[in-house]
Write an enzyme that holds these catalytic residues in place. Structure first.
Site, PDB file in Angstrom:
ATOM      1  N   SER A 456      40.187  39.857  34.755  1.00  0.00           N
ATOM      2  CA  SER A 456      40.565  38.690  35.552  1.00  0.00           C
ATOM      3  C   SER A 456      39.635  38.597  36.746  1.00  0.00           C
ATOM      4  CB  SER A 456      42.013  38.825  36.026  1.00  0.00           C
ATOM      5  OG  SER A 456      42.318  37.866  37.019  1.00  0.00           O
ATOM      6  N   TYR A 469      48.668  43.784  40.067  1.00  0.00           N
ATOM      7  CA  TYR A 469      47.874  42.994  39.124  1.00  0.00           C
ATOM      8  C   TYR A 469      46.379  43.204  39.370  1.00  0.00           C
ATOM      9  CZ  TYR A 469      46.413  39.039  36.250  1.00  0.00           C
ATOM     10  OH  TYR A 469      45.824  38.257  35.288  1.00  0.00           O
TER      11      TYR A 469
END
Length: 588
Positions: A456, A469
């Site tokens: 990501s 995350y």
């Protein structure tokens, strides 16, 4: 395995060829032919992989082992090598065509044999390793050197010609045999000459130094003559399979680019290996022979053989098996769709069984082929069992997309330990599990492949409210960099995909953890704002899927997706402190 039975066959000029027979006496016959400076021992790693199905015949070339050692240089010409093969095959397999696997000068001799009238009646298939046809290679070199106005073609022809100049030194009488006898008596030299292959895979005769000193006459008998005797290149009407070693310093891959001109039934497998691939990649040699034998017996060709067939029309990812985790929705689903549209057979998995089946059903409805499985990627044992089952039922996937992931938002001190751990287990642990189970199988297969790890933009964009995350994606990013270097030696590519703000359902499944005192309505309000922001972004998962397929095709190491992902990637390199400052921004 029982010891091989030794016997002798007399060649056309009276030379006695030592032959060794083993394996399944009732099976189809495969003849293994070695090159320089080896003996029949070269195939010791391959034989066990063929013995159950095939009757195996291997022999020592003239000048080697127990075979006759002619004194005249002319006795080592490729015509004599072809005579030797004809004598062995004719004596031990009369009237029954044989499969042939040959390496180096042994392969060159088989090409010479196949130029003879009626030779194709005795050969069912030919798998050639690092031993091109002399006629074809000389035509490639001379044809390229005559066309300097085609710079790329000219440069490649010149490069190939220069890589063969070592043969001049090997053609020197007296001195070269003496040097070979002395140097090859050294264990260190013998090890270095085979590309540092692991010791347990190196198969040399105890008489290697002596054999090399005798059989080096092959070079003066053939090198200069190959360029001086130029003749029309004959067509070979036998199924031929080239195993092309892309790291071979002597025969470059482009030297085979025009082989199809003279071989109408041609297959080609490129592997990342050096010249001595029969030692380093015995499983590839055996698989090639098995696949060709299946073809001769009328069985359905393997996916690998279909992909290797030269001139066969196919889509970009035709004859390719792709496994995608987290394929029940979002990026994973669109990636499965994208590969299927480009001709791939797809294995879709997800922790949600219904979602996985829905993805597979949609692919089937569009005319593709897909198989659905339930999988929790955070469970290492489950992933290993999944990889074993998929490999057994469908084959080892050529491309593996580790995509499954979950979201989490909230400050570190407000996030329950079990939730923080769960994010790491799925987002990072799932990638590690997938790479371990499928990466090992790709390396062991020996014919390359590709892994895609979906990270990501968060991997290099710190935010205090996304600590779990961001950490999981950063770990995935660095792990991928490390693994990429390791897998490269096996010819397995690895791409790290770093999407930006993508409108998927990950926001719906993201856990939000607010500080004590913040009301549930407040948290839900922020959750709703983020959902609307992602929706307004209008950047869908199909664009990430397109980036994944493109990156695999081009073997890109890292691919940000979306403008903000590129921007943050650049800032992380040029102005890391500016990004650290953004970590103060809260999501909730």
């Amino acid at each position: 395995m029982p010891a091989a039975h030794q016997q002798f066959v007399e060649s056309a000029d009276g030379a006695r060829i030592a032959v060794y027979e083993e394996g399944n006496s009732e099976g189809p016959t495969v003849v293994l032919v070695h090159g320089f400076p080896d003996s029949h021992v070269l195939w010791d790693g391959v034989v066990p992989l063929l013995a159950e199905r095939f009757r195996i015949i291997r022999y020592d070339n003239r000048g080697v082992g127990e075979s006759t050692v002619p004194k005249a240089v002319s006795a080592y010409g490729m015509e004599r090598y072809a005579d030797d093969f004809a004598a062995v095959a004719g004596e031990l397999s009369p009237g029954a065509p044989v499969h042939v696997l040959a390496h180096d000068w042994g392969s060159v001799g088989i090409w010479e044999y196949l130029t003879r009238p009626g030779a194709d009646d005795g050969v069912a298939s030919f798998t050639s390793v690092s031993g091109p046809s002399q006629d074809q290679l000389v035509d490639y070199i001379v044809g390229g050197l005559r066309r300097p106005w085609r710079p790329r073609r000219f440069a490649r022809a010149l490069s190939q010609a220069l890589r063969l100049t070592y043969m001049v030194l090997f053609s020197l009488p007296v001195l070269t045999p003496l040097v070979l006898r002395l140097t090859l008596s050294s264990a260190a030299v013998r090890r270095n000459m085979v590309d540092n292959i692991p010791a347990d895979r190196i198969h040399h005769s105890d008489k290697l130094a002596r054999d090399a000193a005798h059989s080096v006459k092959t070079y003066p008998a053939n090198y200069f003559r190959a360029f001086s005797r130029r003749r029309p290149v004959p067509v070979v009407d036998v199924p031929v399979q080239l195993v092309v070693n892309t790291a071979d310093p002597y025969v470059r891959p482009y030297g085979y680019d025009e082989t199809a001109r003279w071989v109408p039934r041609l297959w080609r497998r490129d592997i990342k290996a050096g010249h001595f691939s029969p030692m380093s990649h015995p499983q590839v040699m055996a698989a090639a022979v098995h696949d060709f034998a299946d073809l001769a017996e009328g069985k359905r060709p393997s996916r690998e053989l279909l992909r290797a067939q030269v001139g066969r029309p196919r889509d970009e990812f035709g004859d390719t098996l792709v496994a995608v985790t987290g394929a029940g929705s979002g990026i994973g689903r669109e990636t499965a769709f994208a590969f299927a549209r480009k001709g791939a057979e797809v294995v879709v998995s997800d922790i949600d069984e219904a979602a996985a089946k829905e993805t597979a059903a949609e692919i089937a409805a569009r005319g593709g082929v897909a198989h659905a499985y339930v999988l929790d990627v955070s469970d290492g044992d489950a992933v290993e069992a999944f990889a074993e089952r998929v490999s057994a039922e469908h084959g080892v996937p050529d491309i593996v997309v580790n995509n499954a992931g979950i979201g989490q938002a909230g400050a570190f001190l407000d996030t329950p330990a079990e939730q923080f751990g769960r994010v790491l287990d799925v987002n990072f642990g799932g990638v590690v599990n997938g790479c371990r189970s499928f990466g090992r199988r790709l390396v062991d297969r020996g014919t390359g492949g590709h892994i895609v790890n979906v990270a990501s933009m968060a991997a290099y964009t710190p935010l205090q409210s996304l600590s779990a995350y961001c950490s999981s994606k950063a770990a995935t990013f660095m792990f991928s960099d490390c693994l990429r270097a390791e897998l490269d030696a096996a010819g397995v590519g690895l791409t790290t995909i770093c999407p930006g703000v993508i409108n998927t359902n990950i926001i719906n499944t993201t856990s939000f953890h607010a500080p004590t005192g913040r009301g549930e309505e407040d948290v839900e309000g922020r959750h709703g704002q983020l959902k609307r922001a992602f929706a307004l972004r209008h950047y869908g998962p199909e664009k990430v899927a397109a980036a994944i397929t493109s990156s695999v095709a081009k073997n890109k190491p890292i691919r940000p997706v979306a403008p903000e992902a590129y921007a943050m990637y650049g800032l992380s390199r040029l102005a890391p402190q500016a990004l650290r400052s953004t970590a103060r921004v809260r999501v909730i």
